[in-house]
Structures are given as structure tokens and as C-alpha cells.
Write a protein that holds these residues in place. Structure first.
Motif, PDB file in Angstrom:
ATOM      1  N   GLN A 230       0.786  -1.234   0.000  1.00 29.57           N
ATOM      2  CA  GLN A 230       0.000   0.000   0.000  1.00 29.57           C
ATOM      3  C   GLN A 230       0.819   1.286   0.000  1.00 29.57           C
ATOM      4  O   GLN A 230       0.233   2.365   0.063  1.00 29.57           O
ATOM      5  CB  GLN A 230      -0.936   0.032   1.223  1.00 29.57           C
ATOM      6  CG  GLN A 230      -1.921  -1.105   1.289  1.00 29.57           C
ATOM      7  CD  GLN A 230      -2.912  -1.088   0.140  1.00 29.57           C
ATOM      8  OE1 GLN A 230      -3.158  -0.061  -0.474  1.00 29.57           O
ATOM      9  NE2 GLN A 230      -3.478  -2.246  -0.177  1.00 29.57           N
ATOM     10  N   ARG A 232       4.353   3.795  -1.278  1.00 26.61           N
ATOM     11  CA  ARG A 232       5.299   4.065  -2.368  1.00 26.61           C
ATOM     12  C   ARG A 232       6.531   3.187  -2.236  1.00 26.61           C
ATOM     13  O   ARG A 232       7.058   2.699  -3.227  1.00 26.61           O
ATOM     14  CB  ARG A 232       5.732   5.534  -2.326  1.00 26.61           C
ATOM     15  CG  ARG A 232       4.669   6.444  -2.832  1.00 26.61           C
ATOM     16  CD  ARG A 232       5.173   7.873  -2.897  1.00 26.61           C
ATOM     17  NE  ARG A 232       4.073   8.723  -3.329  1.00 26.61           N
ATOM     18  CZ  ARG A 232       3.928   9.985  -2.987  1.00 26.61           C
ATOM     19  NH1 ARG A 232       4.826  10.551  -2.206  1.00 26.61           N
ATOM     20  NH2 ARG A 232       2.907  10.683  -3.419  1.00 26.61           N
ATOM     21  N   GLN A 235       5.727  -0.107  -3.699  1.00 26.32           N
ATOM     22  CA  GLN A 235       5.548   0.013  -5.150  1.00 26.32           C
ATOM     23  C   GLN A 235       6.914   0.154  -5.844  1.00 26.32           C
ATOM     24  O   GLN A 235       7.172  -0.488  -6.843  1.00 26.32           O
ATOM     25  CB  GLN A 235       4.677   1.244  -5.411  1.00 26.32           C
ATOM     26  CG  GLN A 235       4.198   1.357  -6.828  1.00 26.32           C
ATOM     27  CD  GLN A 235       2.982   0.485  -7.078  1.00 26.32           C
ATOM     28  OE1 GLN A 235       2.622  -0.359  -6.267  1.00 26.32           O
ATOM     29  NE2 GLN A 235       2.364   0.668  -8.220  1.00 26.32           N
ATOM     30  N   HIS A 236       7.788   0.984  -5.267  1.00 31.45           N
ATOM     31  CA  HIS A 236       9.110   1.182  -5.864  1.00 31.45           C
ATOM     32  C   HIS A 236       9.925  -0.100  -5.784  1.00 31.45           C
ATOM     33  O   HIS A 236      10.735  -0.386  -6.661  1.00 31.45           O
ATOM     34  CB  HIS A 236       9.838   2.325  -5.159  1.00 31.45           C
ATOM     35  CG  HIS A 236       9.148   3.645  -5.330  1.00 31.45           C
ATOM     36  ND1 HIS A 236       9.543   4.779  -4.681  1.00 31.45           N
ATOM     37  CD2 HIS A 236       8.077   3.988  -6.083  1.00 31.45           C
ATOM     38  CE1 HIS A 236       8.748   5.784  -5.029  1.00 31.45           C
ATOM     39  NE2 HIS A 236       7.847   5.320  -5.875  1.00 31.45           N
ATOM     40  N   SER A 250      12.366   6.974 -13.752  1.00 30.82           N
ATOM     41  CA  SER A 250      11.136   7.571 -13.231  1.00 30.82           C
ATOM     42  C   SER A 250      11.420   8.477 -12.039  1.00 30.82           C
ATOM     43  O   SER A 250      10.487   8.966 -11.414  1.00 30.82           O
ATOM     44  CB  SER A 250      10.166   6.475 -12.799  1.00 30.82           C
ATOM     45  OG  SER A 250       9.892   5.634 -13.871  1.00 30.82           O
ATOM     46  N   GLY A 251      12.675   8.645 -11.713  1.00 30.13           N
ATOM     47  CA  GLY A 251      13.030   9.551 -10.640  1.00 30.13           C
ATOM     48  C   GLY A 251      13.086   8.898  -9.266  1.00 30.13           C
ATOM     49  O   GLY A 251      13.182   9.587  -8.254  1.00 30.13           O
ATOM     50  N   ILE A 252      13.008   7.564  -9.201  1.00 33.61           N
ATOM     51  CA  ILE A 252      13.113   6.889  -7.911  1.00 33.61           C
ATOM     52  C   ILE A 252      14.583   6.873  -7.492  1.00 33.61           C
ATOM     53  O   ILE A 252      15.466   6.567  -8.299  1.00 33.61           O
ATOM     54  CB  ILE A 252      12.578   5.442  -8.021  1.00 33.61           C
ATOM     55  CG1 ILE A 252      11.085   5.464  -8.326  1.00 33.61           C
ATOM     56  CG2 ILE A 252      12.861   4.666  -6.738  1.00 33.61           C
ATOM     57  CD1 ILE A 252      10.509   4.107  -8.664  1.00 33.61           C
TER      58      ILE A 252
ATOM     59  N   ALA B 104       0.084   2.247 -12.556  1.00 23.92           N
ATOM     60  CA  ALA B 104       1.271   2.314 -11.703  1.00 23.92           C
ATOM     61  C   ALA B 104       2.488   2.771 -12.498  1.00 23.92           C
ATOM     62  O   ALA B 104       3.352   3.467 -11.976  1.00 23.92           O
ATOM     63  CB  ALA B 104       1.539   0.946 -11.074  1.00 23.92           C
ATOM     64  N   LEU B 108       4.670   6.021 -11.785  1.00 22.93           N
ATOM     65  CA  LEU B 108       5.869   5.499 -11.123  1.00 22.93           C
ATOM     66  C   LEU B 108       6.770   6.639 -10.645  1.00 22.93           C
ATOM     67  O   LEU B 108       7.140   7.517 -11.406  1.00 22.93           O
ATOM     68  CB  LEU B 108       6.643   4.583 -12.086  1.00 22.93           C
ATOM     69  CG  LEU B 108       7.774   3.766 -11.473  1.00 22.93           C
ATOM     70  CD1 LEU B 108       7.265   2.909 -10.329  1.00 22.93           C
ATOM     71  CD2 LEU B 108       8.418   2.884 -12.529  1.00 22.93           C
ATOM     72  N   GLY B 109       7.095   6.617  -9.364  1.00 19.48           N
ATOM     73  CA  GLY B 109       7.947   7.648  -8.798  1.00 19.48           C
ATOM     74  C   GLY B 109       7.177   8.858  -8.298  1.00 19.48           C
ATOM     75  O   GLY B 109       7.732   9.701  -7.596  1.00 19.48           O
ATOM     76  N   ARG B 110       5.902   8.988  -8.687  1.00 18.14           N
ATOM     77  CA  ARG B 110       5.082  10.109  -8.172  1.00 18.14           C
ATOM     78  C   ARG B 110       3.674   9.600  -7.898  1.00 18.14           C
ATOM     79  O   ARG B 110       2.684  10.177  -8.343  1.00 18.14           O
ATOM     80  CB  ARG B 110       5.043  11.288  -9.142  1.00 18.14           C
ATOM     81  CG  ARG B 110       5.822  11.057 -10.423  1.00 18.14           C
ATOM     82  CD  ARG B 110       5.832  12.224 -11.363  1.00 18.14           C
ATOM     83  NE  ARG B 110       6.157  11.716 -12.704  1.00 18.14           N
ATOM     84  CZ  ARG B 110       6.519  12.440 -13.719  1.00 18.14           C
ATOM     85  NH1 ARG B 110       6.601  13.738 -13.612  1.00 18.14           N
ATOM     86  NH2 ARG B 110       6.801  11.904 -14.893  1.00 18.14           N
ATOM     87  N   GLU B 111       3.590   8.499  -7.153  1.00 18.76           N
ATOM     88  CA  GLU B 111       2.310   7.848  -6.916  1.00 18.76           C
ATOM     89  C   GLU B 111       1.398   8.722  -6.060  1.00 18.76           C
ATOM     90  O   GLU B 111       1.846   9.307  -5.066  1.00 18.76           O
ATOM     91  CB  GLU B 111       2.528   6.505  -6.190  1.00 18.76           C
ATOM     92  CG  GLU B 111       3.217   5.433  -7.009  1.00 18.76           C
ATOM     93  CD  GLU B 111       4.734   5.563  -7.032  1.00 18.76           C
ATOM     94  OE1 GLU B 111       5.256   6.532  -6.416  1.00 18.76           O
ATOM     95  OE2 GLU B 111       5.400   4.719  -7.639  1.00 18.76           O
ATOM     96  N   PRO B 112       0.123   8.792  -6.440  1.00 23.81           N
ATOM     97  CA  PRO B 112      -0.826   9.534  -5.612  1.00 23.81           C
ATOM     98  C   PRO B 112      -1.210   8.708  -4.387  1.00 23.81           C
ATOM     99  O   PRO B 112      -1.278   7.485  -4.457  1.00 23.81           O
ATOM    100  CB  PRO B 112      -2.034   9.705  -6.535  1.00 23.81           C
ATOM    101  CG  PRO B 112      -1.972   8.530  -7.456  1.00 23.81           C
ATOM    102  CD  PRO B 112      -0.515   8.191  -7.618  1.00 23.81           C
ATOM    103  N   MET B 113      -1.432   9.386  -3.276  1.00 19.75           N
ATOM    104  CA  MET B 113      -1.801   8.701  -2.040  1.00 19.75           C
ATOM    105  C   MET B 113      -3.201   9.163  -1.623  1.00 19.75           C
ATOM    106  O   MET B 113      -3.638  10.253  -1.967  1.00 19.75           O
ATOM    107  CB  MET B 113      -0.815   9.016  -0.910  1.00 19.75           C
ATOM    108  CG  MET B 113       0.637   8.689  -1.195  1.00 19.75           C
ATOM    109  SD  MET B 113       0.987   6.940  -1.464  1.00 19.75           S
ATOM    110  CE  MET B 113       0.816   6.284   0.193  1.00 19.75           C
ATOM    111  N   LEU B 123      -1.739   3.863  -1.263  1.00 18.45           N
ATOM    112  CA  LEU B 123      -1.679   4.221  -2.675  1.00 18.45           C
ATOM    113  C   LEU B 123      -3.103   4.402  -3.211  1.00 18.45           C
ATOM    114  O   LEU B 123      -3.982   3.607  -2.911  1.00 18.45           O
ATOM    115  CB  LEU B 123      -0.999   3.105  -3.468  1.00 18.45           C
ATOM    116  CG  LEU B 123       0.482   2.886  -3.216  1.00 18.45           C
ATOM    117  CD1 LEU B 123       0.925   1.627  -3.943  1.00 18.45           C
ATOM    118  CD2 LEU B 123       1.288   4.073  -3.685  1.00 18.45           C
TER     119      LEU B 123
END
Lengths: 368, 251
Positions: A230, A232, A235-236, A250-252, B104, B108-113, B123
């Protein structure tokens, strides 16, 4: 075949309006394609749930065995369930950390001895804090100190892997040795007994017949499930395991992610070590030694790929339970304990074969 | 020669040079891209195409010259800075995380919460799925299953997802490096139609390709590079395959 292409340039004008987009899909999906899609997702779902299916099958096997062989019950026996749950706690906690690491495409070989290190540190710390803080606070202090110390090798793992580009297998293998040595040195080569009745109660007490350590582990694993599914960070973690280039572009921040990742897995091992010390009222450097490979096995049985990018905490829970049921069940039906190794080995291989078959099945992209 | 479109160009490259030691990979190159215009970049291997797009997208710092966005001179220290200013580069392979959904990947890298139970940050998958559905519809790609990982999709569809991400984040200039090279013929057609969509939306596209068919199918202008310098610039409507090939090989 879930995307379909419409007559492109002609429909440009209306393409921008959301109602068109929302209404369109039903018209564009050919029935045949939908059928294939459903069959595929069914296979995927079965493959995703394989650990739970294994678990159900094992329970049925042991239940029938117990009834036929000596007319008893395996699964309806509260003592058995408690024992299996207690048995599963430490491997599950290690496997939880391992799940994060394996999804990212890495592996953490140092978890077993980080657990031992934490068990020894917790024992020493609680003994030292007992007089000053009193029993309950000493337990809390010991817990915090042990988990913090466990995070140190995780931090070093993270630095090696993220900054110095050491492959995870090698970096954590090195830390396996370091943590092992430090744990034995701190323990003076023996086990370190703890004298704290609160700690012993946590390790062996029950709340309505559910052992405290099982409750603590369950809450911890639930938090980790939340973190992976759930947030970031989770997800990353999936993105990095699938395609580290895409994640970077993607800037991660890959470096800081990996650093936090290995600290996290070490913390999981640290919690496992403290619970071990609570259960036995003693810390031992070799506490987690046999559990490292079990943790990897639980993750793999739970459906993660060692190539990274897939896996879930709930799958790992099932994987850890599969191993615990095999180990406890074989003892229960009175089979020589060596069959445990064979059974777990066979389950791992079957699990990986299912994974490969699923890959082959879903790998055929519909290019044309 | 002047460009086809009128008004102020979206992107201007003025006398851009990039030297690697004594090697002049790019020398005094100037070109423009207008809104709603597709400019093809052609040239043999080593002609400087890749150096040019890497300079525009912030990967390399140019040795000399200037890049202007809507008339304003800009410099980029990182590709991220270029992206923030609306210049998005779409590479063939490295664009997507295959195990994640379209939504996703777009985020990616700017996921909304969002908040669950009023306090727990989680997420916002619904927002991601909705945005993905809308964005893909904008590109005339219609998706029924938003929860499927992009590995389930074909090469052209994945290309569309990568383009969709750029569109969602409102890229004004899309640089596409050989977007059709790894695809089968029907998939190539889909990508070509995608580029038409981008053009219709008023974005500028720089399109690198070795395939003259594709270039002639989709571009307004073609810029041909040879050994780091401009070998020629033509309106597609006023040139032929033969002429372009001659420019490329210097015949």
C-alpha cells in the motif's frame, strides 16, 4: 488481448472526450480474446495461490494420516495449531524481510546471524537494564537496543549494495560472517540466559490460548504487508525488481531505497531474534542459523520469483506455514525427522516448476 | 530553409555543439520544432542523432550553443530537469516496469496517495486506474483490464503506455528513439497512429528512425545529420526517399 486499436486518425476529434473512452472498451474486445484472457488469469490466479493450495493439501494429508493411522485428529487439535504457529514465528519473520529483498531482485544471506546477534544483544541488554529500569521497561529497552543493533549490519549491507555496487549475494554473505562472529563474541561462545519474568511471560504466555509471540509476529507481519502493498516504498520495490533502469528514469532514488530495504530486512531479523530470546529466556548466536534457507524457501513457495519483481507477504505467510506444517506434521505422524528435508525440498522444486510453467503460459504476448 | 509551421517554435536548438575531447560529435547544429509538428531525425550510425537528443533531453551538457523552449533559453543538469520542463524521451526498452499496471507505470515515482479509515495513507489505485483509462483513451487505445501488469500487453501497446505516461504528465516535446524498430508491422502502424494523435494534440515530436517508410508516413519535416553536422533539412511533402538517402550517405 485487452487493448484494442480503433480506426486511428478518423476518430481523433472525439478521442479526447472521457465518455467516449469510458464507453468504448466493450465494443472493442473480441469475445474470443476475452475468453483467452479469462483462461490466462485463471491459471495466474491458481499459480498466485499455490502456497495456500499446498497448505490445504498438506493439512488434508496429515489429517487423513492421523485419522487412519491412530484415529486422532491433526488439525482440530489446539495444541498442534499453537505449536505450528510458534514454530512458524521466527522463519516467517526472516522470510518477511527476505520477501522485500527478493522482490527487489536481491537476496539477504545475513538474516540468520543478524537474528542470532539480536537474540544475544537483547539478552545482555535486558539483564543489564533490569536493576535500573525494572522488569517491563527493561524488556522494552532491550527490544529497542537489540533491533537497533540488528539494523547496523543491515545498514552496512545497504551501503555495500547501493553505493559500492557489491552484488547482494556477496555483500550479505560477508555480513553473514561478520554478524556470526560478533554474535558469538558477544555471547562468549555460549548461550546467554535472561532473568526477567516479564520477558519470559511474553515468550511463553497466551492470550485466550493464542501465544503472545504469535500475536506480536502477526501484527508485525501485517504492518509489513501494508508497507509492501500500500505504500510508495513497496511500489518502488516492485518496480526496481522488474526494471531498475525504468525505476531510475522515473526519478526513484535507487540508492536510498536499497539502503532502507536492507535495514528493513535486518530489522525483521532483529525482531525474530528478540522473540527467540523471549521464548527460550536465552540468547544464542546460532539461533537463526538453520532458518536462513527456510526463509528463502518460504518466500519461493509463497510465489515470489528469485529473479525479482514478484511476490507478496501473504504468499510468504502461506510459504512459512507450509514449511512449519511439514516439519511439525511429520513429527506428529511419527516419521523419521529426516523426511522433513526431503519434503520441503520437493515442495520448493514443485513451486518453482509452477512458477516456470506460469511464466511460459503468460509469456506469450499477443504481438500479432 | 524555414519551417512549415508558423509562430514561435516550441523548441529551438541554436548552434549546438558537443565535443568529446577531440571528437566533434555535434557541430553548430540548429533546428526547430513547432507545436503540432513531427520532425524526423535521420542519419547513418555515428551521425550525431543520439548526441543531439541526449543534449536536448539533459543527459549531456552541450559544449556550445543554446536550447530554447518557447523562446526562453534553458539548460538542464539532469534528464529530470528536462522532463520537468516538458521534454520527455521515450526509449524502446527501458521505459516500463513490466510487473506493474498501466496506472502504476504512469505514476511510477510520483504515486498519488489517499487515506483509508481516515488516517492510514495508502496508494490511490483508483486514481491511477482512472487516469490510466482516460489517458489511454486519449491515445485511442482502449483497455478493459486496468489491473493487468503491462507484461500482458504487446510491444506496440507497451509503447503506447510509455507515450501515455508522457502525455499524462503533459510533455510538450516528445523525443522518440526508434519507436518502431522492435515491432511487427501491425504494431508499427499503431505507433504511427499514436504519433498522429500526439500531433493532433499540439505536441511537438522528434522522431528518430532508420525506416524511411515510417518517416514519410508521419513526419512534417526531416532533418538529416551526417558526421555531426546538418546535411540537409526538407519538408516531407517536397522530398523523396532518394533525396533523403543521398543526404544521409553524402552522395
Amino acid at each position: 488481448m485487452t487493448i484494442s486499436d480503433t480506426n486511428p486518425p478518423a476518430s481523433t476529434g472525439q478521442g479526447g472526450s472521457p465518455p467516449h473512452g469510458a464507453a468504448a472498451p466493450t465494443h472493442h474486445v473480441a469475445p474470443q480474446a476475452d475468453h483467452a484472457d479469462r483462461a490466462k488469469s485463471f491459471v495466474q490466479r491458481v499459480a498466485d495461490l499455490r502456497a495456500w493450495l499446498f497448505l490445504a493439501a498438506l493439512i488434508i494429508v496429515f489429517e487423513s494420516w492421523a485419522r487412519l493411522d491412530f484415529g486422532g485428529t491433526f488439525v482440530l487439535n489446539g495444541f498442534n495449531l499453537q505449536s505450528i504457529a510458534i514454530f512458524a514465528v521466527a522463519p516467517l519473520l526472516l522470510a518477511t524481510g527476505q520477501t522485500f529483498v527478493i522482490i527487489s531482485g536481491g537476496i539477504d544471506l545475513s538474516l540468520g546471524f543478524i537474528m542470532g546477534l539480536a537474540a544475544v544483544v537483547a539478552s545482555h541488554a535486558i539483564n543489564a537494564l533490569n536493576p535500573a529500569l525494572g522488569l517491563p521497561l527493561a524488556v522494552l529497552g532491550g527490544f529497542v537496543i537489540a533491533v537497533a543493533v540488528a539494523a547496523i549490519p543491515g545498514f552496512v549491507n545497504g551501503l555495500l549494495i547501493s553505493r559500492l555496487k557489491v552484488p547482494p549475494f556477496i555483500g550479505t554473505l560477508g555480513m553473514f560472517g561478520v554478524a556470526r562472529g560478533v554474535a558469538f563474541l558477544l555471547a562468549g561462545g555460549t548461550t546467554v540466559p535472561v532473568s526477567n519474568s516479564v520477558f519470559a511471560t511474553i515468550g511463553n504466555g497466551r492470550f485466550y490460548s493464542i501465544p503472545y509471540i504469535v500475536i506480536i509476529a502477526a501484527v508485525f507481519v501485517l504492518i509489513m504487508h501494508y508497507l509492501l502493498s500500500q505504500t510508495r516504498f513497496g511500489q518502488h520495490n516492485y518496480a526496481i525488481g522488474a526494471n531498475v533502469q525504468a525505476a531510475r528514469r522515473s526519478g526513484i532514488d535507487i540508492k536510498s531505497h536499497l539502503l532502507r530495504l536492507y535495514i528493513l530486512s535486518a530489522i525483521c531479523a532483529g525482531v525474530a531474534g528478540v522473540l527467540y530470546a523471549a521464548r527460550f529466556s536465552a540468547g544464542a548466536a546460532q539461533a537463526g542459523e538453520p532458518l536462513l534457507l527456510d526463509s528463502v524457501a518460504a518466500v519461493v513457495i509463497g510465489g515470489a520469483s528469485l529473479f525479482g519483481g514478484s511476490g507478496t507477504i501473504l504468499g510468504t505467510v502461506a510459504g512459512a506455514l507450509v514449511i512449519a506444517v511439514i516439519q511439525y506434521g511429520l513429527v506428529f505422524v511419527n516419521v523419521e525427522p529426516f523426511w522433513q528435508f526431503i519434503s520441503v525440498g520437493v515442495v520448493i522444486i514443485i513451486s518453482v516448476l509452477i512458477d516456470q510453467a506460469q511464466r511460459r503460459f503468460s509469456g506469450g504476448r499477443q504481438d500479432e | 530553409m524555414s519551417s512549415v509551421a508558423h509562430g514561435e517554435p516550441l523548441l529551438e536548438v541554436v548552434n549546438l555543439s558537443k565535443h568529446f575531447g577531440a571528437v566533434r560529435a555535434l557541430n553548430d547544429l540548429s533546428m526547430t520544432v513547432h507545436a503540432g509538428e513531427v520532425v524526423a531525425l535521420a542519419g547513418d550510425n555515428g551521425a550525431g542523432k543520439t548526441t543531439l537528443i541526449k543534449a536536448i533531453s539533459g543527459v549531456f551538457k552541450p559544449s556550445g550553443g543554446e536550447i530554447r523552449l518557447k523562446g526562453q533559453p534553458v539548460t538542464f543538469a539532469t534528464p529530470q530537469e528536462a522532463r520537468d520542463k516538458g521534454i520527455e524521451t521515450i526509449y524502446q526498452d527501458l521505459a516500463l516496469a513490466d510487473n506493474l499496471t498501466i496506472g502504476a507505470n504512469i505514476f511510477l515515482g510520483r504515486e498519488p496517495m489517499t487515506k483509508r479509515f481516515g488516517f492510514l495513507p495508502v496508494l490511490d489505485r483508483k486514481k491511477m486506474a482512472d487516469a490510466a483509462r482516460k489517458t489511454m483513451a486519449l491515445l485511442d487505445f482502449h483497455v478493459s483490464r486496468m489491473d493487468a501488469p503491462v507484461s500482458n500487453f504487446s510491444g506496440g501497446q507497451r509503447q503506447a503506455v510509455a507515450i501515455g505516461r508522457a502525455v499524462y504528465w503533459d510533455a510538450q516535446i516528445l523525443i522518440m528513439d526508434e519507436p518502431t524498430a522492435a515491432l511487427g508491422v501491425p504494431e508499427q502502424r499503431k505507433v504511427i497512429s499514436l504519433i498522429h494523435q500526439l500531433k493532433a494534440q499540439g505536441r511537438g515530436v522528434i522522431f528518430i528512425s532508420h525506416n524511411l517508410q515510417d518517416i514519410f508516413a508521419v513526419s512534417d519535416r526531416i532533418v538529416v545529420l551526417r558526421r555531426g553536422v546538418m546535411a540537409g533539412e526538407r519538408k516531407i511533402a517536397e522530398t523523396t526517399h532518394d533525396e533523403v538517402v543521398k543526404l544521409m550517405i553524402g552522395g
